[in-house]
Design a protein around this motif. Sequence first.
Motif, PDB file in Angstrom:
ATOM      1  N   SER A 145       0.813  -1.214   0.000  1.00 21.65           N
ATOM      2  CA  SER A 145       0.000   0.000   0.000  1.00 21.65           C
ATOM      3  C   SER A 145       0.845   1.262   0.000  1.00 21.65           C
ATOM      4  O   SER A 145       0.338   2.343  -0.321  1.00 21.65           O
ATOM      5  CB  SER A 145      -0.926   0.003   1.226  1.00 21.65           C
ATOM      6  N   ALA A 146       2.125   1.156   0.378  1.00 28.36           N
ATOM      7  CA  ALA A 146       3.022   2.313   0.367  1.00 28.36           C
ATOM      8  C   ALA A 146       4.454   1.817   0.463  1.00 28.36           C
ATOM      9  O   ALA A 146       4.728   0.746   1.011  1.00 28.36           O
ATOM     10  CB  ALA A 146       2.716   3.277   1.508  1.00 28.36           C
ATOM     11  N   LEU A 147       5.378   2.643  -0.057  1.00 25.27           N
ATOM     12  CA  LEU A 147       6.804   2.330  -0.045  1.00 25.27           C
ATOM     13  C   LEU A 147       7.550   3.555   0.463  1.00 25.27           C
ATOM     14  O   LEU A 147       7.327   4.669  -0.020  1.00 25.27           O
ATOM     15  CB  LEU A 147       7.270   1.974  -1.463  1.00 25.27           C
ATOM     16  N   ILE A 148       8.459   3.344   1.439  1.00 24.97           N
ATOM     17  CA  ILE A 148       9.281   4.422   1.983  1.00 24.97           C
ATOM     18  C   ILE A 148      10.739   4.033   1.816  1.00 24.97           C
ATOM     19  O   ILE A 148      11.143   2.925   2.213  1.00 24.97           O
ATOM     20  CB  ILE A 148       8.976   4.694   3.477  1.00 24.97           C
ATOM     21  N   LEU A 149      11.530   4.921   1.250  1.00 23.62           N
ATOM     22  CA  LEU A 149      12.959   4.696   1.052  1.00 23.62           C
ATOM     23  C   LEU A 149      13.740   5.770   1.802  1.00 23.62           C
ATOM     24  O   LEU A 149      13.538   6.961   1.575  1.00 23.62           O
ATOM     25  CB  LEU A 149      13.317   4.739  -0.430  1.00 23.62           C
ATOM     26  N   SER A 150      14.638   5.340   2.669  1.00 18.13           N
ATOM     27  CA  SER A 150      15.449   6.250   3.479  1.00 18.13           C
ATOM     28  C   SER A 150      16.915   6.080   3.085  1.00 18.13           C
ATOM     29  O   SER A 150      17.488   4.989   3.234  1.00 18.13           O
ATOM     30  CB  SER A 150      15.252   5.915   4.963  1.00 18.13           C
ATOM     31  N   PRO A 160       1.264   3.310  -9.587  1.00 17.05           N
ATOM     32  CA  PRO A 160       0.485   4.155  -8.676  1.00 17.05           C
ATOM     33  C   PRO A 160       0.844   3.996  -7.197  1.00 17.05           C
ATOM     34  O   PRO A 160       0.236   4.630  -6.341  1.00 17.05           O
ATOM     35  CB  PRO A 160      -0.952   3.689  -8.926  1.00 17.05           C
ATOM     36  N   LEU A 161       1.836   3.157  -6.884  1.00 14.06           N
ATOM     37  CA  LEU A 161       2.192   2.938  -5.481  1.00 14.06           C
ATOM     38  C   LEU A 161       2.750   4.224  -4.868  1.00 14.06           C
ATOM     39  O   LEU A 161       3.721   4.786  -5.379  1.00 14.06           O
ATOM     40  CB  LEU A 161       3.238   1.822  -5.375  1.00 14.06           C
ATOM     41  N   PRO A 162       2.179   4.712  -3.764  1.00 19.95           N
ATOM     42  CA  PRO A 162       2.729   5.912  -3.110  1.00 19.95           C
ATOM     43  C   PRO A 162       4.146   5.650  -2.608  1.00 19.95           C
ATOM     44  O   PRO A 162       4.411   4.641  -1.941  1.00 19.95           O
ATOM     45  CB  PRO A 162       1.764   6.156  -1.942  1.00 19.95           C
ATOM     46  N   ALA A 186      11.473  15.471  12.895  1.00 12.93           N
ATOM     47  CA  ALA A 186      10.968  15.964  11.610  1.00 12.93           C
ATOM     48  C   ALA A 186      10.815  14.815  10.626  1.00 12.93           C
ATOM     49  O   ALA A 186       9.850  14.772   9.845  1.00 12.93           O
ATOM     50  CB  ALA A 186      11.910  17.023  11.047  1.00 12.93           C
ATOM     51  N   ALA A 187      11.742  13.865  10.658  1.00 11.38           N
ATOM     52  CA  ALA A 187      11.636  12.697   9.785  1.00 11.38           C
ATOM     53  C   ALA A 187      10.452  11.834  10.175  1.00 11.38           C
ATOM     54  O   ALA A 187       9.700  11.340   9.314  1.00 11.38           O
ATOM     55  CB  ALA A 187      12.931  11.890   9.831  1.00 11.38           C
ATOM     56  N   PHE A 188      10.256  11.645  11.474  1.00 11.53           N
ATOM     57  CA  PHE A 188       9.095  10.865  11.929  1.00 11.53           C
ATOM     58  C   PHE A 188       7.790  11.559  11.527  1.00 11.53           C
ATOM     59  O   PHE A 188       6.839  10.910  11.072  1.00 11.53           O
ATOM     60  CB  PHE A 188       9.140  10.685  13.448  1.00 11.53           C
ATOM     61  N   ALA A 189       7.739  12.867  11.696  1.00 11.75           N
ATOM     62  CA  ALA A 189       6.521  13.609  11.346  1.00 11.75           C
ATOM     63  C   ALA A 189       6.237  13.502   9.852  1.00 11.75           C
ATOM     64  O   ALA A 189       5.077  13.337   9.439  1.00 11.75           O
ATOM     65  CB  ALA A 189       6.660  15.074  11.759  1.00 11.75           C
ATOM     66  N   GLU A 190       7.264  13.590   9.022  1.00 11.28           N
ATOM     67  CA  GLU A 190       7.093  13.456   7.579  1.00 11.28           C
ATOM     68  C   GLU A 190       6.577  12.069   7.224  1.00 11.28           C
ATOM     69  O   GLU A 190       5.709  11.912   6.362  1.00 11.28           O
ATOM     70  CB  GLU A 190       8.414  13.731   6.868  1.00 11.28           C
ATOM     71  N   ASP A 203      -0.593   8.956   6.569  1.00  6.37           N
ATOM     72  CA  ASP A 203      -1.977   9.418   6.686  1.00  6.37           C
ATOM     73  C   ASP A 203      -2.584   9.703   5.314  1.00  6.37           C
ATOM     74  O   ASP A 203      -3.774   9.467   5.088  1.00  6.37           O
ATOM     75  CB  ASP A 203      -2.042  10.672   7.554  1.00  6.37           C
ATOM     76  N   GLU A 204      -1.761  10.182   4.390  1.00  7.33           N
ATOM     77  CA  GLU A 204      -2.252  10.466   3.042  1.00  7.33           C
ATOM     78  C   GLU A 204      -2.302   9.212   2.174  1.00  7.33           C
ATOM     79  O   GLU A 204      -3.221   9.032   1.369  1.00  7.33           O
ATOM     80  CB  GLU A 204      -1.364  11.521   2.379  1.00  7.33           C
ATOM     81  N   ALA A 205      -1.328   8.335   2.354  1.00  4.66           N
ATOM     82  CA  ALA A 205      -1.257   7.143   1.503  1.00  4.66           C
ATOM     83  C   ALA A 205      -2.268   6.084   1.911  1.00  4.66           C
ATOM     84  O   ALA A 205      -2.702   5.280   1.087  1.00  4.66           O
ATOM     85  CB  ALA A 205       0.155   6.549   1.576  1.00  4.66           C
ATOM     86  N   LEU A 206      -2.653   6.093   3.196  1.00  6.95           N
ATOM     87  CA  LEU A 206      -3.594   5.100   3.708  1.00  6.95           C
ATOM     88  C   LEU A 206      -4.835   5.818   4.236  1.00  6.95           C
ATOM     89  O   LEU A 206      -5.125   5.774   5.428  1.00  6.95           O
ATOM     90  CB  LEU A 206      -2.931   4.284   4.834  1.00  6.95           C
TER      91      LEU A 206
END
Length: 271
Positions: free
Chosen positions: A125-130, A203-205, A254-258, A264-267
């Motif tokens: 449902s979402a992908l995060i890359l750090s 379309p994957l966020p 700030a990273a956690f908040a982002e 919240d937007e992706a899900l």
Amino acid sequence: MPHVREHMLDGTHGPLAVHEWPHPAPRYLALVVHGYGEHAGRYGELAAVLTGHGAAVYGPDHVGHGRSAGERVLIEDFEDVVTDVHGAAELARAAHPDLPLVLLGHSMGGLISARYAQRYGAELSALILSGPVIGAWELPGRLLALPKIPDTPISPAALSRDPAVGAAYAADPLVWHGPMKRPTLQAFTRTLETVARGGDVGPLPLLWLHGDDDRLVPLPGSRIGVERLAGDRLTERIFAGARHEVFHERDKKAAFAELLRFLDEALPRLP
């Protein structure tokens, strides 16, 4: 910090340790994919943020890392590591069927997660890359050109401006403090090419987080790979002055908040 459970799975190269930070009634699943030489146990604070947001969090130790089997930091084929991460995802889904799954990969884990999204993107449902190793990363080629890989460990100071992070890393017995291995560097080179040819995630966020003072995985090289991988739902956040580990930086809040804002937007349908 939330309570941690440990599971042992049959991985592609022997027993695979999977950390679980449980939630009594999760709204979604988060799978944390750690970087080179480290282990999932370093992500307890991130797991606490995610469980506080409603996630059940899982994180495997890759082959040759942490409490998993295998010669230390030896990865001969990242496709096997992606398969192992998928096994951890199946463990999470068996415990919590039908919940959205979010994949979060840091550094080498970003490369693994990018490839995972190419192979199993329909399940995410979402992908995060750090700080992801993706795109143009010059280190493997530079080291492979040498007759002998130098015994130069990662500098703890390169991880974060917070000296406590570096001190904990240097003292961690589950972190590898020796040289990189030639087969692993060769596997990096092959997988960077595979991901470059593997297409975008549609379309994957996708959320990309990076420090602009990252000297281990420089931002310009990652940008090439991220922009090639992203479909039409890319969010990027570059942190001024931050080094390699944005979730362990001085401005980690700030990273956690982002991260939470993105989720919240992706899900949006989460209760």
